[in-house]
Structures are given as structure tokens and as C-alpha cells.
Design an enzyme around this catalytic site. Structure first.
Site, mmCIF file in Angstrom:
data_model
loop_
_atom_site.group_PDB
_atom_site.id
_atom_site.type_symbol
_atom_site.label_atom_id
_atom_site.label_comp_id
_atom_site.label_asym_id
_atom_site.label_seq_id
_atom_site.Cartn_x
_atom_site.Cartn_y
_atom_site.Cartn_z
ATOM 1 N N ASP A 70 0.931 -1.117 0.225
ATOM 2 C CA ASP A 70 0.138 -0.034 -0.043
ATOM 3 C C ASP A 70 0.868 1.008 -0.023
ATOM 4 O O ASP A 70 1.958 1.197 0.402
ATOM 5 C CB ASP A 70 -0.928 0.098 1.225
ATOM 6 C CG ASP A 70 -1.986 0.771 0.952
ATOM 7 O OD1 ASP A 70 -3.308 0.254 1.132
ATOM 8 O OD2 ASP A 70 -2.202 2.035 0.882
ATOM 9 N N VAL A 124 2.476 1.297 -6.914
ATOM 10 C CA VAL A 124 2.391 0.057 -7.902
ATOM 11 C C VAL A 124 2.781 0.934 -9.296
ATOM 12 O O VAL A 124 2.953 0.081 -10.087
ATOM 13 C CB VAL A 124 1.138 -0.369 -8.130
ATOM 14 C CG1 VAL A 124 1.134 -1.373 -6.819
ATOM 15 C CG2 VAL A 124 0.105 0.541 -8.273
ATOM 16 N N ASN A 142 -5.223 -4.860 -6.966
ATOM 17 C CA ASN A 142 -6.457 -4.458 -6.314
ATOM 18 C C ASN A 142 -6.202 -2.857 -6.483
ATOM 19 O O ASN A 142 -7.087 -1.954 -6.158
ATOM 20 C CB ASN A 142 -6.862 -4.876 -5.190
ATOM 21 C CG ASN A 142 -8.025 -4.088 -4.509
ATOM 22 O OD1 ASN A 142 -8.960 -4.064 -5.023
ATOM 23 N ND2 ASN A 142 -7.796 -3.319 -3.409
ATOM 24 N N TYR A 165 -11.419 6.788 -15.776
ATOM 25 C CA TYR A 165 -11.624 5.480 -14.971
ATOM 26 C C TYR A 165 -12.417 4.448 -15.812
ATOM 27 O O TYR A 165 -11.550 3.213 -15.789
ATOM 28 C CB TYR A 165 -12.718 5.961 -14.038
ATOM 29 C CG TYR A 165 -12.735 4.535 -12.862
ATOM 30 C CD1 TYR A 165 -11.794 4.409 -11.895
ATOM 31 C CD2 TYR A 165 -13.851 4.046 -12.821
ATOM 32 C CE1 TYR A 165 -12.159 3.429 -11.080
ATOM 33 C CE2 TYR A 165 -14.244 2.984 -12.138
ATOM 34 C CZ TYR A 165 -13.488 2.780 -10.820
ATOM 35 O OH TYR A 165 -13.584 1.736 -10.176
ATOM 36 N N LYS A 217 -10.367 0.755 -16.624
ATOM 37 C CA LYS A 217 -10.839 -0.389 -16.035
ATOM 38 C C LYS A 217 -11.137 -1.310 -17.549
ATOM 39 O O LYS A 217 -11.146 -2.603 -17.155
ATOM 40 C CB LYS A 217 -12.288 -0.224 -15.371
ATOM 41 C CG LYS A 217 -11.970 0.240 -13.916
ATOM 42 C CD LYS A 217 -11.208 -0.207 -13.022
ATOM 43 C CE LYS A 217 -10.960 0.174 -11.819
ATOM 44 N NZ LYS A 217 -10.021 -0.724 -10.821
#
Length: 253
Positions: A33, A53, A79, A145, A149
Site C-alpha cells: 500500500d 504500484v 487491487n 476510470y 478499467k
């Protein structure tokens, strides 16, 4: 279940729910995280790493540590993600677009890039990518977004093809609107953009599902545990919505 599980953005929200569910199922849990405070609030028996990430060198170091300490990896839950801006496409700044795609899509790619060799070498493994119903339908005022996705679904299907011959599976989960702080931010921004109240926007999202409600982090977590388990040993390349059944992705309320 036994196994070694890495969850990105695993210290809060949906990722935290995933980590708790895998822990409850008997897995060894490693959470990565960007938020050190959230990491410090995780259980002591979880392995924890502060990692962004989108930083390939940091991701490479993380997987090197996993290999050194665990000798391999059984499940990757890619995630990590951000909501991105809520605006008409002509009002989206290029920097906002790039950041949203970087955290969501590039982050999943980088983690898959370094997880894949570990899993191929052992001849088994499961990758679970957190996409969104936005990646199945698209949403107005959410172009970065939705694009990110959709890309994550393409990544998941391609990984399933590449890794299947090595005994490694990959699936994408598509949550609908998830109760929590991130969705609250979306609701307030969308309300402002549309000249509505937060409650009106909430009702609109809920009314777009046949079950008339938002989902919770535990709903996504339970699906992730299933997809990582032997019960799903021949489930790969699938896009599975956990959304209360979206019937109208853009309800007018």
C-alpha cells in the site's frame, strides 16, 4: 485454504477486506500500500510493504522480497486503483487522465509482470484483477476510470491466454458501487458536476441495479477468495461482476 497471497492497496477499503478474508481462510497475507498509516494499522502477522504500484523499481523490489521470503506466490490480487476525475471529457486534464490509467492499468500490469515468472516457475497460481462495472459499460463523466478499467479486462483475458499453459489462471472482478470513502468522494463530485445532491446520486446508482443497493468490500473479498481457491481451478479468463446486477449503468434520477 493455504497459500501465499499478495494484495495491492491491501491496507484499507476493498483491499483490506480481501486481506481479512484470505487471512480468515488460512492464507499467508502480504499487503502492499502507499499509505504508511493504514499499513501500521494492519495485523502484526501480515507482511507489509509501502509500495507505489506505478514505480516499477519498487514493484521489482517487492517481488524480489516475496521470492526471497516465501519462495513463490500463489495469488496476486491486483487491487490498487483510484477513482480519477469526475468531469466531462473536454474538462479532463491530461495529467489526471494519465494518473488514473497509471495507477489502475499500469499498476496491474507491473504487478502481473513480476508475479507471472514466479507462478510459471512453480506451475500454478491465480491472478485476480479488480476491474469495475465501469469496465463493462462505461460511465459518463468518468472517461479515464472507465478506459482504465476496460483495459484491465483486456489485460486479464490476455494473461489468462499466456499463463494458462503454465497452470496459472487469471480473472477479473467487476465491482459495482462499493460502500466506502472512495465511493463517497465519487458521489459528492458527481453531485457537484450534475447539480444534484449526494443522496440523489446515491439513489441513482442503487436504482441501476436489480437488487437496488450498493455492494460491500466483503462481497468483493469473498469472490477473490473463491477465484484463488481450488474450487475455481478451471475458472480462468472470466469477467465476473459483483454488483447486485447492473441493469442500467446510467440511470436518470
Amino acid at each position: 485454504m493455504s497459500g501465499r497471497v499478495l494484495i495491492t492497496a491491501g491496507a484499507s477499503g476493498v483491499g483490506r477486506a480481501m486481506a481479512e478474508a484470505f487471512d480468515d481462510a488460512g492464507a499467508q497475507v502480504w499487503v502492499a500500500d502507499v499509505d504508511p498509516k493504514a499499513l501500521s494499522n494492519c495485523p502484526d502477522h501480515w507482511r507489509r510493504s509501502e509500495v507505489n504500484v506505478v514505480d516499477e523499481s519498487a514493484v521489482s523490489v517487492l517481488f524480489g522480497e516475496i521470492e526471497a521470503e516465501w519462495g513463490g506466490l500463489d495469488t496476486l490480487c491486483a487491487n490498487a486503483g483510484i477513482a480519477g476525475p469526475t468531469a466531462l471529457v473536454e474538462d479532463v486534464a491530461l495529467e489526471e487522465w494519465r494518473l488514473c490509467l497509471a495507477v489502475n492499468l499500469e499498476g496491474a500490469f507491473l504487478c502481473a509482470k513480476y508475479a507471472s515468472p514466479l507462478m510459471k516457475r512453480q506451475g500454478s497460481g491465480a491472478l485476480v484483477i479488480t476491474s469495475s462495472t465501469a469496465g463493462q459499460y462505461g460511465y459518463p463523466n468518468r472517461a479515464p476510470y472507465a478506459a482504465a478499467k476496460w483495459g484491465m479486462i483486456g489485460l486479464a483475458k490476455t494473461l489468462a491466454m499466456e499463463l494458462g499453459p503454465h497452470g496459472v489462471r487469471c480473472n477479473a472482478i467487476c465491482p459495482g458501487a462499493v460502500e466506502g470513502p472512495r465511493m463517497e468522494g465519487v458521489l459528492h463530485r458527481e453531485a457537484q458536476a450534475k447539480g444534484m445532491t449526494r443522496d440523489q446520486v446515491y439513489a441513482g446508482y442503487a436504482s441501476g441495479t436489480s437488487m437496488g443497493r450498493f455492494v460491500e468490500g466483503r462481497d468483493i473479498a469473498n469472490m477473490a477468495v473463491f477465484l484463488a481457491s481450488d474450487a475455481a481451478r478451471l475458472v480462468s479468463g472470466q469477467v465476473i461482476a459483483v454488483d447486485g446486477h447492473t441493469v442500467n449503468p446510467d440511470p436518470k434520477v
